[in-house]
Design an enzyme around this catalytic site. Structure first.
Site, PDB file in Angstrom:
ATOM      1  N   LYS A  78      72.609  14.944  16.687  1.00  0.00           N
ATOM      2  CA  LYS A  78      71.805  15.179  17.889  1.00  0.00           C
ATOM      3  C   LYS A  78      71.732  16.667  18.194  1.00  0.00           C
ATOM      4  O   LYS A  78      72.602  17.436  17.811  1.00  0.00           O
ATOM      5  CB  LYS A  78      72.398  14.424  19.066  1.00  0.00           C
ATOM      6  CG  LYS A  78      72.004  12.965  19.038  1.00  0.00           C
ATOM      7  CD  LYS A  78      72.258  12.296  20.363  1.00  0.00           C
ATOM      8  CE  LYS A  78      71.802  10.849  20.322  1.00  0.00           C
ATOM      9  NZ  LYS A  78      72.208  10.132  21.522  1.00  0.00           N
ATOM     10  N   SER A 102      69.202  10.601  31.401  1.00  0.00           N
ATOM     11  CA  SER A 102      69.381  12.026  31.084  1.00  0.00           C
ATOM     12  C   SER A 102      68.105  12.588  30.468  1.00  0.00           C
ATOM     13  O   SER A 102      67.720  13.724  30.733  1.00  0.00           O
ATOM     14  CB  SER A 102      70.536  12.215  30.090  1.00  0.00           C
ATOM     15  OG  SER A 102      71.739  11.771  30.630  1.00  0.00           O
ATOM     16  N   HIS A 111      75.286   8.016  36.017  1.00  0.00           N
ATOM     17  CA  HIS A 111      76.583   8.008  35.314  1.00  0.00           C
ATOM     18  C   HIS A 111      77.730   8.016  36.330  1.00  0.00           C
ATOM     19  O   HIS A 111      78.705   7.278  36.192  1.00  0.00           O
ATOM     20  CB  HIS A 111      76.719   9.243  34.409  1.00  0.00           C
ATOM     21  CG  HIS A 111      75.791   9.252  33.226  1.00  0.00           C
ATOM     22  ND1 HIS A 111      75.003  10.331  32.911  1.00  0.00           N
ATOM     23  CD2 HIS A 111      75.531   8.322  32.281  1.00  0.00           C
ATOM     24  CE1 HIS A 111      74.297  10.063  31.810  1.00  0.00           C
ATOM     25  NE2 HIS A 111      74.602   8.845  31.410  1.00  0.00           N
ATOM     26  N   ARG A 139      70.713  -0.737  33.125  1.00  0.00           N
ATOM     27  CA  ARG A 139      69.865  -0.448  34.274  1.00  0.00           C
ATOM     28  C   ARG A 139      68.739  -1.456  34.409  1.00  0.00           C
ATOM     29  O   ARG A 139      68.344  -1.825  35.504  1.00  0.00           O
ATOM     30  CB  ARG A 139      69.245   0.954  34.114  1.00  0.00           C
ATOM     31  CG  ARG A 139      70.233   2.068  34.200  1.00  0.00           C
ATOM     32  CD  ARG A 139      69.666   3.329  33.590  1.00  0.00           C
ATOM     33  NE  ARG A 139      69.369   3.148  32.159  1.00  0.00           N
ATOM     34  CZ  ARG A 139      69.078   4.119  31.329  1.00  0.00           C
ATOM     35  NH1 ARG A 139      69.010   5.346  31.767  1.00  0.00           N
ATOM     36  NH2 ARG A 139      68.847   3.880  30.056  1.00  0.00           N
TER      37      ARG A 139
END
Ligand code: PNS
Length: 204
Positions: A43, A130, A19, A92
């Site tokens: 979440k 993460s 990040h 990514r």
């Protein structure tokens, strides 16, 4: 001259070196970059919004044109509210592409004037997420090269508490749930936690 403001939305639970790499790149091409942490009641994050905000603020203290904010609801509505003209997202690997494309096209449908800009983090972070940081830490692995030191410290603190509450048969995850239950007791004050999270499409 028109100044270009972008938002970088995400969960950042916790923020990683990947990040930070993207924030660094974004800060160089946008005049202003707002890192926007999603407040998502669906979440069940490891870190509270306050914790995530503090970690990101410390990590970006050296950037004059980067600020941290939180939002809920649609990303495009938030972008309009803060008068941003672009959404920054990281890709990514090919596996990220489908989900990101879907999201970018939906955001374009909702708000045609808003552009999504994709940037690639450094190759050395291409495997980093993460979710993996949380998993490695929960299972006792080192996360030292994956997140800034202050984040590693915070994660370790969380895991220490989790292990303190665990007995021999419990995994750290179960222990976390035990802590959540403990924290939810009225006298402890309930943290920012919602109902059980849905399966996610991308490892953020
Ligand atoms: O770090 P993440 O979890 O990959 O970030 C995903 C995020 C926050 C960018 C995405 O879930 C989002 O934009 N949520 C806000 C709700 C929204 O706008 N949904 C429609 C997107 S197409």
């Amino acid at each position: 001259m028109k100044r270009i403001k972008a938002i970088y939305p995400g969960s950042f639970d916790p923020p990683t070196n990947g990040h930070l790499d993207l924030i660094d790149r974004g800060s160089k091409i946008f005049d202003e970059l707002v890192v926007a942490i999603l407040r998502n009641p669906e979440k069940d994050p490891l870190f509270s919004l306050t914790d995530r905000r503090q970690m990101l603020e410390s990590m970006t203290a050296g950037y004059d044109n980067v600020s941290i904010d939180t939002f809920h609801g649609l990303t495009v509505d938030y972008a309009l509210r803060v008068e941003a003209s672009a959404i920054l997202r990281g890709i990514r690997a090919i596996s990220d592409y489908e989900y990101e494309l879907q999201m970018a096209l939906m955001n374009r449908k909702l708000q045609p004037g808003l552009e999504t800009v994709f940037m690639m983090p450094a190759e050395k972070y291409s495997y980093l997420s993460s979710r993996l940081v949380r998993e490695v830490a929960e299972l006792g692995g080192s996360i030292d090269c994956l997140v800034p030191e202050l984040v590693a410290q915070k994660v370790r603190e969380k895991m220490d508490v989790a292990h303190k509450f665990s007995d021999g048969d419990k995994t750290a995850k179960q222990a976390s749930a035990a802590i959540s239950a403990e924290m939810a007791r009225p006298e402890r004050g309930a943290p920012e936690r919602g109902p059980k999270s849905k399966p996610r499409k991308k490892k953020s």
